[in-house]
Design a protein around this motif. Structure first.
Motif, PDB file in Angstrom:
ATOM      1  N   VAL A  38      46.606  35.348  39.738  1.00  0.00           N
ATOM      2  CA  VAL A  38      45.869  35.835  40.895  1.00  0.00           C
ATOM      3  C   VAL A  38      46.749  36.731  41.765  1.00  0.00           C
ATOM      4  O   VAL A  38      46.270  37.673  42.404  1.00  0.00           O
ATOM      5  CB  VAL A  38      45.303  34.647  41.702  1.00  0.00           C
ATOM      6  CG1 VAL A  38      46.421  33.834  42.337  1.00  0.00           C
ATOM      7  CG2 VAL A  38      44.331  35.130  42.768  1.00  0.00           C
ATOM      8  N   SER A  91      39.555  30.524  48.557  1.00  0.00           N
ATOM      9  CA  SER A  91      39.878  31.573  47.601  1.00  0.00           C
ATOM     10  C   SER A  91      41.044  32.414  48.116  1.00  0.00           C
ATOM     11  O   SER A  91      40.995  32.924  49.242  1.00  0.00           O
ATOM     12  CB  SER A  91      38.663  32.482  47.384  1.00  0.00           C
ATOM     13  OG  SER A  91      39.036  33.653  46.684  1.00  0.00           O
ATOM     14  N   THR A 114      39.653  36.216  48.689  1.00  0.00           N
ATOM     15  CA  THR A 114      38.729  36.566  49.768  1.00  0.00           C
ATOM     16  C   THR A 114      38.977  35.780  51.056  1.00  0.00           C
ATOM     17  O   THR A 114      38.377  36.095  52.085  1.00  0.00           O
ATOM     18  CB  THR A 114      37.282  36.307  49.321  1.00  0.00           C
ATOM     19  OG1 THR A 114      37.110  34.905  49.059  1.00  0.00           O
ATOM     20  CG2 THR A 114      36.965  37.088  48.051  1.00  0.00           C
ATOM     21  N   VAL A 147      35.761  27.846  49.378  1.00  0.00           N
ATOM     22  CA  VAL A 147      34.973  27.818  48.148  1.00  0.00           C
ATOM     23  C   VAL A 147      33.626  27.136  48.383  1.00  0.00           C
ATOM     24  O   VAL A 147      32.600  27.572  47.857  1.00  0.00           O
ATOM     25  CB  VAL A 147      35.759  27.114  47.024  1.00  0.00           C
ATOM     26  CG1 VAL A 147      34.899  26.967  45.776  1.00  0.00           C
ATOM     27  CG2 VAL A 147      37.028  27.894  46.708  1.00  0.00           C
ATOM     28  N   LEU A 157      29.140  34.678  40.658  1.00  0.00           N
ATOM     29  CA  LEU A 157      30.361  34.295  41.369  1.00  0.00           C
ATOM     30  C   LEU A 157      31.417  33.773  40.409  1.00  0.00           C
ATOM     31  O   LEU A 157      32.596  34.135  40.514  1.00  0.00           O
ATOM     32  CB  LEU A 157      30.033  33.230  42.425  1.00  0.00           C
ATOM     33  CG  LEU A 157      31.231  32.670  43.206  1.00  0.00           C
ATOM     34  CD1 LEU A 157      31.918  33.770  44.002  1.00  0.00           C
ATOM     35  CD2 LEU A 157      30.781  31.542  44.134  1.00  0.00           C
ATOM     36  N   SER A 174      32.923  36.678  38.265  1.00  0.00           N
ATOM     37  CA  SER A 174      33.880  37.490  39.024  1.00  0.00           C
ATOM     38  C   SER A 174      35.158  36.719  39.315  1.00  0.00           C
ATOM     39  O   SER A 174      36.252  37.282  39.316  1.00  0.00           O
ATOM     40  CB  SER A 174      33.241  37.977  40.331  1.00  0.00           C
ATOM     41  OG  SER A 174      32.894  36.884  41.164  1.00  0.00           O
ATOM     42  N   SER A 175      35.040  35.399  39.527  1.00  0.00           N
ATOM     43  CA  SER A 175      36.226  34.578  39.795  1.00  0.00           C
ATOM     44  C   SER A 175      37.110  34.460  38.560  1.00  0.00           C
ATOM     45  O   SER A 175      38.332  34.474  38.652  1.00  0.00           O
ATOM     46  CB  SER A 175      35.808  33.184  40.274  1.00  0.00           C
ATOM     47  OG  SER A 175      35.078  33.249  41.477  1.00  0.00           O
ATOM     48  N   SER A 221      38.931  37.793  37.974  1.00  0.00           N
ATOM     49  CA  SER A 221      40.006  38.009  38.949  1.00  0.00           C
ATOM     50  C   SER A 221      41.045  36.890  38.954  1.00  0.00           C
ATOM     51  O   SER A 221      41.926  36.886  39.797  1.00  0.00           O
ATOM     52  CB  SER A 221      39.413  38.157  40.353  1.00  0.00           C
ATOM     53  OG  SER A 221      38.719  36.974  40.720  1.00  0.00           O
ATOM     54  N   ASP A 243      40.793  33.847  39.839  1.00  0.00           N
ATOM     55  CA  ASP A 243      40.712  33.029  41.050  1.00  0.00           C
ATOM     56  C   ASP A 243      40.473  31.574  40.641  1.00  0.00           C
ATOM     57  O   ASP A 243      39.351  31.077  40.627  1.00  0.00           O
ATOM     58  CB  ASP A 243      39.572  33.539  41.942  1.00  0.00           C
ATOM     59  CG  ASP A 243      39.563  32.872  43.313  1.00  0.00           C
ATOM     60  OD1 ASP A 243      40.298  31.885  43.502  1.00  0.00           O
ATOM     61  OD2 ASP A 243      38.805  33.327  44.179  1.00  0.00           O
ATOM     62  N   SER A 287      38.553  29.071  43.048  1.00  0.00           N
ATOM     63  CA  SER A 287      37.098  29.233  43.096  1.00  0.00           C
ATOM     64  C   SER A 287      36.442  28.696  41.832  1.00  0.00           C
ATOM     65  O   SER A 287      35.412  28.025  41.898  1.00  0.00           O
ATOM     66  CB  SER A 287      36.736  30.711  43.283  1.00  0.00           C
ATOM     67  OG  SER A 287      37.126  31.166  44.567  1.00  0.00           O
ATOM     68  N   VAL A 288      37.040  28.972  40.681  1.00  0.00           N
ATOM     69  CA  VAL A 288      36.469  28.498  39.417  1.00  0.00           C
ATOM     70  C   VAL A 288      36.426  26.976  39.399  1.00  0.00           C
ATOM     71  O   VAL A 288      35.425  26.364  39.018  1.00  0.00           O
ATOM     72  CB  VAL A 288      37.275  29.034  38.219  1.00  0.00           C
ATOM     73  CG1 VAL A 288      36.773  28.408  36.911  1.00  0.00           C
ATOM     74  CG2 VAL A 288      37.170  30.543  38.141  1.00  0.00           C
TER      75      VAL A 288
END
Length: 317
Positions: free
Chosen positions: A33, A79, A82, A86, A269, A272-273, A276, A278, A281-282
């Motif tokens: 990340v 996250s 961002t 989460v 979501l 995209s996580s 990236s 992330d 978030s996942v």
């Protein structure tokens, strides 16, 4: 009480195993990340520095245990990309995914019940064979194929539905919201219709051969009344079980359709996580979906007593 405790323990084990497996799989992917945040031109020293600030330089097991300790209290983390909690991100996008899954489940159940009742009532006839063949066709059309076909036919050719985007009830009205949700929901529902129809038809055919069905006919009750009032409910065990199990697949199917239709739900979501890297978030999205899935299956188990009073008597004994 003991059975409930065992079920709770099994559910917790499932949540831990799924989230741990998710973290392990993501750790095998290249990059981090920090490299995503800093960009392709970042130096290794800068990446290492940011990883240390984010706590990503610790061993994977320690990162997971630290996250798990917070998740138990309801804190799914923040996250690093961002700076959004989460849980807030999940709850913001959850209504879209829930509406899609609920509409898809409703569409598939209604269609499956109608097809199964018609097929079972005319067992062995041309109608039965045609219905079975139709369900086989639906089974061979996954969401990533059904979605573009529905977009081409009903959006581009006929113009009945929007090609993409999401209309919110609060700002655009209920009609616009349903128009934006219908095609994605149908895309997910098509394959479920086939599995639901086959399971219910098989159970209906067996139930219609029971003695109490013959007794109901002997009393002069109509075939439709006997089918809907006496045969359908006790034949719904497999259907309800499949619906609960397949709810997870419906939510998984939203990953595809939310990408195809550009819908702001959990599926988009999580994609995209993952792209990236992330991890926080996942993990949060996965644990939320797993907990919801376990709760749904618990409700399915409890519904058996309502469907057939004999289950309540056996449980009480």
């Amino acid at each position: 009480m003991l059975a409930a405790a065992r079920r709770l323990v099994r559910s917790l084990v499932v949540v831990v195993l799924v989230t741990a497996g998710t973290v392990t799989l993501l750790s095998l992917a290249p990059g981090s990340v920090a490299s995503v945040i800093l960009g392709e031109n970042a130096t290794p020293e800068a990446v290492a520095r940011l990883n240390a600030q984010l706590g990503m330089d610790h061993p994977l097991w320690r990162q997971y245990l630290d996250w798990l300790g917070d998740a138990v209290t309801g804190d799914l983390g923040t996250s690093p990309l961002t700076n959004e909690p989460v849980m807030h991100a999940v709850l913001t996008r959850l209504p879209v995914t829930l509406e899609l899954a609920a509409m898809a489940l409703t569409i598939s159940l209604v269609a499956a019940v109608l097809l199964a009742v018609v097929s079972a009532a005319r067992e062995g006839t041309a109608t039965d064979r045609a219905t079975t063949a139709f369900s086989s066709v639906l089974l061979s059309v996954p969401a990533f194929i059904a979605g573009p076909l529905l977009i081409y036919l009903f959006s581009l050719r006929l113009g009945w539905f929007p090609v993409s985007g999401w209309a919110r009830v609060s700002t655009d009205g209920l009609g616009a919201n349903l128009r934006s949700a219908l095609l994605p929901s149908v895309s997910i529902a098509l394959t479920e219709v086939a599995s639901f129809q086959r399971a219910l038809r098989a159970d209906l055919v067996t139930t219609l051969r029971e003695d109490f069905i013959g007794a109901a006919h002997a009393k002069g009750l109509s075939r439709s009344y006997v089918m809907l009032r006496h045969a359908l409910r006790p034949s719904s065990f497999s259907l309800i079980t499949l619906a609960g199990i397949n709810l997870g697949r419906l939510i998984g199917g939203t990953v595809v359709v939310e990408t195809l239709f550009s819908l702001p739900g959990l599926g988009q979501l999580i994609v995209s996580s993952i792209i990236s890297r992330d991890l926080i978030s996942v993990q949060g999205i996965v644990v939320f979906v797993v907990v919801a899935y376990v709760l749904v299956n618990t409700l399915v188990d409890l519904s058996y007593g309502w469907l057939d009073p004999r289950v309540r008597k056996v449980g009480a004994a």
